[in-house]
Design a protein around this motif. Sequence first.
Motif, PDB file in Angstrom:
ATOM      1  N   TYR A  22       0.744  -1.233  -0.104  1.00 17.99           N
ATOM      2  CA  TYR A  22      -0.058   0.061   0.161  1.00 17.99           C
ATOM      3  C   TYR A  22       0.837   1.336   0.006  1.00 17.99           C
ATOM      4  CZ  TYR A  22      -4.026  -2.933   1.179  1.00 17.99           C
ATOM      5  OH  TYR A  22      -4.977  -3.990   1.329  1.00 17.99           O
ATOM      6  N   ARG A  23       1.735   1.172   0.750  1.00 23.48           N
ATOM      7  CA  ARG A  23       2.554   2.482   0.951  1.00 23.48           C
ATOM      8  C   ARG A  23       3.483   2.878  -0.277  1.00 23.48           C
ATOM      9  NH1 ARG A  23       7.699   2.746   5.346  1.00 23.48           N
ATOM     10  NH2 ARG A  23       8.555   4.875   4.809  1.00 23.48           N
ATOM     11  N   GLU A  24       3.949   1.798  -0.813  1.00 23.52           N
ATOM     12  CA  GLU A  24       4.760   1.889  -2.210  1.00 23.52           C
ATOM     13  C   GLU A  24       3.960   2.331  -3.147  1.00 23.52           C
ATOM     14  OE1 GLU A  24       6.507  -1.756  -2.889  1.00 23.52           O
ATOM     15  OE2 GLU A  24       8.096  -1.579  -1.409  1.00 23.52           O
ATOM     16  N   GLY A  25       2.569   1.842  -3.546  1.00 24.07           N
ATOM     17  CA  GLY A  25       1.860   2.144  -4.291  1.00 24.07           C
ATOM     18  C   GLY A  25       1.115   3.829  -4.062  1.00 24.07           C
ATOM     19  N   ILE A  26       0.825   4.122  -2.802  1.00 22.61           N
ATOM     20  CA  ILE A  26       0.706   5.517  -2.656  1.00 22.61           C
ATOM     21  C   ILE A  26       1.769   6.527  -2.948  1.00 22.61           C
ATOM     22  CG2 ILE A  26      -0.237   7.124  -0.734  1.00 22.61           C
ATOM     23  CD1 ILE A  26      -1.619   4.744   0.424  1.00 22.61           C
ATOM     24  N   GLN A  27       2.914   6.179  -2.487  1.00 22.35           N
ATOM     25  CA  GLN A  27       4.200   7.174  -2.726  1.00 22.35           C
ATOM     26  C   GLN A  27       4.330   7.390  -4.121  1.00 22.35           C
ATOM     27  OE1 GLN A  27       7.436   5.314  -0.707  1.00 22.35           O
ATOM     28  NE2 GLN A  27       6.840   6.313   1.359  1.00 22.35           N
ATOM     29  N   ALA A  28       4.400   6.047  -5.048  1.00 26.01           N
ATOM     30  CA  ALA A  28       4.338   6.268  -6.598  1.00 26.01           C
ATOM     31  C   ALA A  28       3.498   7.170  -6.938  1.00 26.01           C
ATOM     32  CB  ALA A  28       4.381   4.784  -7.001  1.00 26.01           C
ATOM     33  N   GLY A  29       2.225   7.135  -6.697  1.00 29.20           N
ATOM     34  CA  GLY A  29       1.280   8.185  -7.145  1.00 29.20           C
ATOM     35  C   GLY A  29       1.579   9.327  -6.759  1.00 29.20           C
ATOM     36  N   SER A  30       2.079   9.618  -5.561  1.00 29.71           N
ATOM     37  CA  SER A  30       2.281  11.112  -5.148  1.00 29.71           C
ATOM     38  C   SER A  30       3.504  11.648  -5.743  1.00 29.71           C
ATOM     39  CB  SER A  30       2.695  10.918  -3.774  1.00 29.71           C
ATOM     40  OG  SER A  30       1.283  10.547  -3.078  1.00 29.71           O
ATOM     41  N   TRP A  31       4.420  11.031  -6.070  1.00 32.92           N
ATOM     42  CA  TRP A  31       5.688  11.234  -6.769  1.00 32.92           C
ATOM     43  C   TRP A  31       5.288  11.904  -8.151  1.00 32.92           C
ATOM     44  CZ3 TRP A  31       9.178  13.734  -4.149  1.00 32.92           C
ATOM     45  CH2 TRP A  31       9.529  13.230  -3.236  1.00 32.92           C
ATOM     46  N   LEU A  32       4.510  11.055  -8.844  1.00 25.59           N
ATOM     47  CA  LEU A  32       4.131  11.190 -10.227  1.00 25.59           C
ATOM     48  C   LEU A  32       3.231  12.410 -10.279  1.00 25.59           C
ATOM     49  CD1 LEU A  32       3.781  10.152 -13.041  1.00 25.59           C
ATOM     50  CD2 LEU A  32       1.736   9.002 -12.400  1.00 25.59           C
ATOM     51  N   LEU A  33       2.371  12.801  -9.469  1.00 24.12           N
ATOM     52  CA  LEU A  33       1.651  13.783  -9.286  1.00 24.12           C
ATOM     53  C   LEU A  33       2.550  15.415  -9.100  1.00 24.12           C
ATOM     54  CD1 LEU A  33      -1.457  12.718  -7.072  1.00 24.12           C
ATOM     55  CD2 LEU A  33      -1.378  12.930  -9.795  1.00 24.12           C
ATOM     56  N   ILE A  34       3.413  15.064  -8.192  1.00 24.75           N
ATOM     57  CA  ILE A  34       4.199  16.070  -7.727  1.00 24.75           C
ATOM     58  C   ILE A  34       5.158  16.451  -9.027  1.00 24.75           C
ATOM     59  CG2 ILE A  34       6.019  16.941  -6.220  1.00 24.75           C
ATOM     60  CD1 ILE A  34       4.832  15.421  -4.080  1.00 24.75           C
ATOM     61  N   GLY A  35       5.815  15.389  -9.496  1.00 22.86           N
ATOM     62  CA  GLY A  35       6.567  15.625 -10.513  1.00 22.86           C
ATOM     63  C   GLY A  35       5.853  16.334 -11.955  1.00 22.86           C
ATOM     64  N   THR A  36       4.583  16.044 -12.213  1.00 21.22           N
ATOM     65  CA  THR A  36       3.728  16.691 -13.164  1.00 21.22           C
ATOM     66  C   THR A  36       3.542  18.249 -12.827  1.00 21.22           C
ATOM     67  OG1 THR A  36       2.652  14.629 -13.366  1.00 21.22           O
ATOM     68  CG2 THR A  36       1.660  16.881 -14.538  1.00 21.22           C
ATOM     69  N   VAL A  37       3.189  18.484 -11.565  1.00 18.26           N
ATOM     70  CA  VAL A  37       3.147  19.758 -11.184  1.00 18.26           C
ATOM     71  C   VAL A  37       4.363  20.648 -11.256  1.00 18.26           C
ATOM     72  CG1 VAL A  37       2.724  21.412  -9.215  1.00 18.26           C
ATOM     73  CG2 VAL A  37       1.324  19.398  -9.633  1.00 18.26           C
ATOM     74  N   LEU A  38       5.782  20.080 -10.866  1.00 18.39           N
ATOM     75  CA  LEU A  38       7.052  20.786 -11.185  1.00 18.39           C
ATOM     76  C   LEU A  38       7.320  21.197 -12.626  1.00 18.39           C
ATOM     77  CD1 LEU A  38       9.353  18.815  -8.784  1.00 18.39           C
ATOM     78  CD2 LEU A  38       8.336  21.114  -8.327  1.00 18.39           C
ATOM     79  N   ILE A  39       6.758  20.196 -13.413  1.00 22.69           N
ATOM     80  CA  ILE A  39       7.075  20.288 -14.859  1.00 22.69           C
ATOM     81  C   ILE A  39       6.127  21.464 -15.331  1.00 22.69           C
ATOM     82  CG2 ILE A  39       6.792  19.350 -17.150  1.00 22.69           C
ATOM     83  CD1 ILE A  39       7.474  16.495 -15.986  1.00 22.69           C
ATOM     84  N   ALA A  40       4.717  21.550 -14.857  1.00 23.44           N
ATOM     85  CA  ALA A  40       3.885  22.528 -15.023  1.00 23.44           C
ATOM     86  C   ALA A  40       4.426  23.851 -14.661  1.00 23.44           C
ATOM     87  CB  ALA A  40       2.548  22.095 -14.750  1.00 23.44           C
ATOM     88  N   GLY A  41       5.134  23.872 -13.425  1.00 26.68           N
ATOM     89  CA  GLY A  41       5.730  25.191 -12.826  1.00 26.68           C
ATOM     90  C   GLY A  41       6.771  25.661 -13.719  1.00 26.68           C
ATOM     91  N   MET A  42       7.707  24.630 -14.365  1.00 25.93           N
ATOM     92  CA  MET A  42       8.795  24.978 -15.077  1.00 25.93           C
ATOM     93  C   MET A  42       8.192  25.823 -16.398  1.00 25.93           C
ATOM     94  SD  MET A  42      11.553  22.226 -14.662  1.00 25.93           S
ATOM     95  CE  MET A  42      12.659  22.874 -16.206  1.00 25.93           C
ATOM     96  N   LEU A  43       7.465  25.347 -17.183  1.00 25.36           N
ATOM     97  CA  LEU A  43       6.812  25.706 -18.403  1.00 25.36           C
ATOM     98  C   LEU A  43       6.024  27.028 -18.091  1.00 25.36           C
ATOM     99  CD1 LEU A  43       5.106  22.610 -19.723  1.00 25.36           C
ATOM    100  CD2 LEU A  43       7.187  23.698 -20.616  1.00 25.36           C
ATOM    101  N   PHE A  44       5.528  27.179 -17.130  1.00 22.38           N
ATOM    102  CA  PHE A  44       4.774  28.467 -16.619  1.00 22.38           C
ATOM    103  C   PHE A  44       5.931  29.563 -16.418  1.00 22.38           C
ATOM    104  CE2 PHE A  44       2.907  31.429 -13.251  1.00 22.38           C
ATOM    105  CZ  PHE A  44       2.017  32.152 -14.165  1.00 22.38           C
ATOM    106  N   THR A  45       6.929  29.201 -15.753  1.00 21.95           N
ATOM    107  CA  THR A  45       8.114  29.972 -15.813  1.00 21.95           C
ATOM    108  C   THR A  45       8.622  30.518 -17.157  1.00 21.95           C
ATOM    109  OG1 THR A  45       8.465  29.172 -13.291  1.00 21.95           O
ATOM    110  CG2 THR A  45      10.283  30.529 -14.300  1.00 21.95           C
ATOM    111  N   LEU A  46       8.912  29.634 -17.756  1.00 21.39           N
ATOM    112  CA  LEU A  46       9.310  29.914 -19.297  1.00 21.39           C
ATOM    113  C   LEU A  46       8.295  30.719 -19.915  1.00 21.39           C
ATOM    114  CD1 LEU A  46      11.268  29.175 -21.568  1.00 21.39           C
ATOM    115  CD2 LEU A  46       9.908  26.884 -22.096  1.00 21.39           C
ATOM    116  N   ASP A  47       7.124  30.495 -20.121  1.00 26.55           N
ATOM    117  CA  ASP A  47       6.232  31.390 -20.389  1.00 26.55           C
ATOM    118  C   ASP A  47       6.174  32.692 -20.026  1.00 26.55           C
ATOM    119  OD1 ASP A  47       4.099  32.213 -22.326  1.00 26.55           O
ATOM    120  OD2 ASP A  47       2.657  31.433 -20.950  1.00 26.55           O
TER     121      ASP A  47
END
Length: 288
Positions: A22-47
């Motif tokens: 359970y713990r590994e599945g939750i952590q994997a999903g959380s890191w995937l969501l956080i990574g997507t937000v960081l990429i969106a933030g980088m693109l927003f800064t670029l824009d």
Amino acid sequence: VNVPGIGYVEEQWIQKGVNLTYREGIQAGSWLLIGTVLIAGMLFTLDLTWAEVMAQRRWIALQKALGWRSSAVFGRVIAQVLSIAAASIGLGTAVAWLTARLLRWAAFDARLLLGLPFTLIALAGLAGLPPAWSAGRVSPAYGISQLGYRHWRRSSLPAKNILSYAWNGIARRPGHTLLGGTVSSLAAALLVLLLAVTLDQRGMLSGTLLGEFILQRIQGFHYAIAGISLGLAALSIINSQLTSVMERRQEIGVLKAVGWRTQSVARLFVSEGSLLGLTGGTVGALLG
């Protein structure tokens, strides 16, 4: 487990280490969501940085004409990005820490408080590299050669109505359109990923007391991440449309001179933003 109103309940696990799964599945999903937000933030800064550089090209050309080197212009843009990023990240870290204290969440790890801001500043610096490089390549003769005239790329599609005119307006700004659409796509993809992760974890965790206990504590965190991403997408579209309005003031003046009302001009830019969000959202939903 002592359940109030029911008494003691015993659950039989059918697999060893199920709590670790359970713990590994939750952590994997959380890191995937956080990574997507960081990429969106980088693109927003670029824009944002790219829009700032485009708006200051005449000033940059004057600096180059007065003797500024390309490296100095490049360094000025990077320094501006890093200074704003450092102030924003410091404020955001303080707000997050105070929120966690007020809600009595688990205390932050000191390594996270020290390492994460520097990581985010580095990401902001990477996002500022392309606009800074473009600023350094501005010719000193740019301000003289333009003479207040801006050539717009002509679209091959005729503007038969306000929607087609709005689409032409988006198509002739490929850079801003691509960045704004990408942030919108990431936000939509993140929302679809959130629903997929939640449904997947609900199917894995529901039916046990421990599983329901975990589900009640992870969904709010995930939806907060999705909300931040959607906010970045909205801000990106706002920035794109504001830049478009500033660049097209002469065109807007011509439209109003030939009879367009203020409501019609406003509807044109609302249509452009809606088309940009719809296109990016559709691509992101399919990607997610």
